[in-house]
Write a protein that holds these residues in place. Structure first.
Motif, PDB file in Angstrom:
ATOM      1  N   MET A 168     108.015  56.907  63.223  1.00  0.00           N
ATOM      2  CA  MET A 168     109.004  56.002  63.793  1.00  0.00           C
ATOM      3  C   MET A 168     109.318  56.423  65.221  1.00  0.00           C
ATOM      4  O   MET A 168     109.470  57.604  65.506  1.00  0.00           O
ATOM      5  N   ARG A 169     109.405  55.433  66.107  1.00  0.00           N
ATOM      6  CA  ARG A 169     109.714  55.713  67.513  1.00  0.00           C
ATOM      7  C   ARG A 169     111.101  55.187  67.845  1.00  0.00           C
ATOM      8  O   ARG A 169     111.421  54.030  67.538  1.00  0.00           O
ATOM      9  N   LEU A 170     111.919  56.023  68.442  1.00  0.00           N
ATOM     10  CA  LEU A 170     113.271  55.660  68.842  1.00  0.00           C
ATOM     11  C   LEU A 170     113.358  55.675  70.361  1.00  0.00           C
ATOM     12  O   LEU A 170     113.088  56.703  70.995  1.00  0.00           O
ATOM     13  N   VAL A 171     113.735  54.539  70.937  1.00  0.00           N
ATOM     14  CA  VAL A 171     113.880  54.438  72.382  1.00  0.00           C
ATOM     15  C   VAL A 171     115.264  53.882  72.692  1.00  0.00           C
ATOM     16  O   VAL A 171     115.638  52.822  72.182  1.00  0.00           O
ATOM     17  N   LYS A 217     109.450  60.305  68.945  1.00  0.00           N
ATOM     18  CA  LYS A 217     108.723  59.860  67.764  1.00  0.00           C
ATOM     19  C   LYS A 217     108.981  60.833  66.625  1.00  0.00           C
ATOM     20  O   LYS A 217     109.086  62.038  66.839  1.00  0.00           O
ATOM     21  N   HIS A 218     109.069  60.296  65.409  1.00  0.00           N
ATOM     22  CA  HIS A 218     109.371  61.122  64.242  1.00  0.00           C
ATOM     23  C   HIS A 218     108.510  60.656  63.073  1.00  0.00           C
ATOM     24  O   HIS A 218     108.383  59.453  62.821  1.00  0.00           O
ATOM     25  N   GLU A 219     107.933  61.593  62.343  1.00  0.00           N
ATOM     26  CA  GLU A 219     107.148  61.288  61.146  1.00  0.00           C
ATOM     27  C   GLU A 219     108.058  61.392  59.939  1.00  0.00           C
ATOM     28  O   GLU A 219     108.538  62.471  59.591  1.00  0.00           O
ATOM     29  N   LEU A 220     108.320  60.265  59.279  1.00  0.00           N
ATOM     30  CA  LEU A 220     109.243  60.252  58.140  1.00  0.00           C
ATOM     31  C   LEU A 220     108.542  60.506  56.811  1.00  0.00           C
ATOM     32  O   LEU A 220     109.197  60.840  55.829  1.00  0.00           O
ATOM     33  N   LEU A 241     115.862  50.670  70.691  1.00  0.00           N
ATOM     34  CA  LEU A 241     114.629  49.975  70.323  1.00  0.00           C
ATOM     35  C   LEU A 241     113.938  50.793  69.238  1.00  0.00           C
ATOM     36  O   LEU A 241     113.678  51.983  69.423  1.00  0.00           O
ATOM     37  N   LEU A 242     113.672  50.154  68.117  1.00  0.00           N
ATOM     38  CA  LEU A 242     113.110  50.840  66.959  1.00  0.00           C
ATOM     39  C   LEU A 242     111.709  50.320  66.689  1.00  0.00           C
ATOM     40  O   LEU A 242     111.518  49.130  66.417  1.00  0.00           O
ATOM     41  N   VAL A 243     110.720  51.206  66.791  1.00  0.00           N
ATOM     42  CA  VAL A 243     109.319  50.836  66.521  1.00  0.00           C
ATOM     43  C   VAL A 243     108.891  51.591  65.277  1.00  0.00           C
ATOM     44  O   VAL A 243     108.792  52.820  65.270  1.00  0.00           O
ATOM     45  N   LYS A 244     108.628  50.855  64.187  1.00  0.00           N
ATOM     46  CA  LYS A 244     108.306  51.496  62.919  1.00  0.00           C
ATOM     47  C   LYS A 244     106.805  51.564  62.696  1.00  0.00           C
ATOM     48  O   LYS A 244     106.022  50.869  63.348  1.00  0.00           O
ATOM     49  N   ALA A 245     106.423  52.406  61.755  1.00  0.00           N
ATOM     50  CA  ALA A 245     105.009  52.620  61.464  1.00  0.00           C
ATOM     51  C   ALA A 245     104.326  51.352  60.955  1.00  0.00           C
ATOM     52  O   ALA A 245     103.112  51.203  61.088  1.00  0.00           O
ATOM     53  N   ASP A 246     105.088  50.422  60.378  1.00  0.00           N
ATOM     54  CA  ASP A 246     104.494  49.178  59.891  1.00  0.00           C
ATOM     55  C   ASP A 246     104.225  48.189  61.020  1.00  0.00           C
ATOM     56  O   ASP A 246     103.729  47.089  60.789  1.00  0.00           O
ATOM     57  N   GLY A 247     104.587  48.583  62.272  1.00  0.00           N
ATOM     58  CA  GLY A 247     104.343  47.730  63.424  1.00  0.00           C
ATOM     59  C   GLY A 247     105.533  46.914  63.869  1.00  0.00           C
ATOM     60  O   GLY A 247     105.510  46.309  64.939  1.00  0.00           O
ATOM     61  N   SER A 248     106.591  46.862  63.061  1.00  0.00           N
ATOM     62  CA  SER A 248     107.760  46.065  63.414  1.00  0.00           C
ATOM     63  C   SER A 248     108.504  46.685  64.593  1.00  0.00           C
ATOM     64  O   SER A 248     108.519  47.898  64.781  1.00  0.00           O
ATOM     65  N   VAL A 249     109.125  45.815  65.382  1.00  0.00           N
ATOM     66  CA  VAL A 249     109.948  46.241  66.510  1.00  0.00           C
ATOM     67  C   VAL A 249     111.296  45.535  66.391  1.00  0.00           C
ATOM     68  O   VAL A 249     111.349  44.311  66.210  1.00  0.00           O
TER      69      VAL A 249
END
Length: 219
Positions: free
Chosen positions: A1-4, A85-88, A27-35
């Motif tokens: 997951m990316r946190l901006v 970026k963080h790996e959940l 701004l939240l960018v998740k591993a599934d591609g959603s923003v």
């Protein structure tokens, strides 16, 4: 997951248009591609978002998120204050209360409890934000998403609202109506649901348990 965290403005172009003026947002960018775009005053609900499948293109000062339908979320960045970026890891999923899970199974088995002509599509219908308890069709052939709780409170209505917003983006399912079903529904939750066009149904657990199943009956 990316946190901006950034000062940005956001423009959505698709079936509708929407504009968020310049402000500091998450701004939240998740591993599934959603923003998704969040502010500090909306709890968990994003201001705007793009669900997968979609792709993010980054250029200096601009993010463009686009899906297969050609809808675009254009994020103009004035200043980036934080980017990490963080790996959940794998999500084990929500473990439902035993009674709640049994209610779901019983209602799916006796779907006409919701009304004559209702037909089950499937239980635990998968979406990008979690599974819908029951997806079915009503007597008019319209899709109905059902959220089941032992005790119906406002957070359950909010959860169903998010499912409906997402499902109604799918042209194969839309229009999708909502049913909030529970053994007990708090007055505030009922008011909120009805204000959003969601039908409330009170379930009698013992009555559902006592209904005869016709699943394996010949006559």
């Amino acid at each position: 997951m990316r946190l901006v965290i950034a000062r940005c403005q956001v423009d959505y172009a698709g079936r509708l248009t929407a504009h968020l003026p310049m402000a500091t947002r998450l701004l939240l960018v998740k591993a599934d591609g959603s923003v998704s775009v969040h502010s500090d005053d909306r709890a968990y609900k994003p201001l705007n978002w793009m669900s997968p499948p979609c792709w993010l293109t980054e250029e200096p000062g601009t993010w463009t998120v686009q899906n297969k339908a050609g809808e675009k979320l254009i994020i103009s960045l004035e200043e980036i204050l934080h980017d990490s970026k963080h790996e959940l890891g794998a999500e084990p999923g929500l473990v439902k209360d035993g009674v709640e899970a049994h209610l779901q199974a019983l209602l799916a088995e006796h779907i006409t409890t919701l009304g004559d002509g209702y037909v089950l599509i499937r239980r635990e219908y998968p979406t990008a934000i979690g599974p819908v308890d029951i997806l079915c069709r009503d007597s008019d052939g319209d899709t109905v998403a059902v959220e089941i709780k032992r005790r119906g409170e406002m957070d359950g209505v909010e959860q169903l609202t998010r499912y409906l917003e997402l499902l109604n983006r799918d042209t194969l399912l839309a229009p999708v109506h909502g049913v909030f079903a529970a053994q007990q529904i708090k007055p505030q939750a009922r008011t909120l649901a009805e204000d959003r066009g969601i039908r409330c149904v009170t379930l009698d657990y013992e009555a559902l348990r006592g209904m005869d199943s016709d699943e394996f009956r010949l006559f």
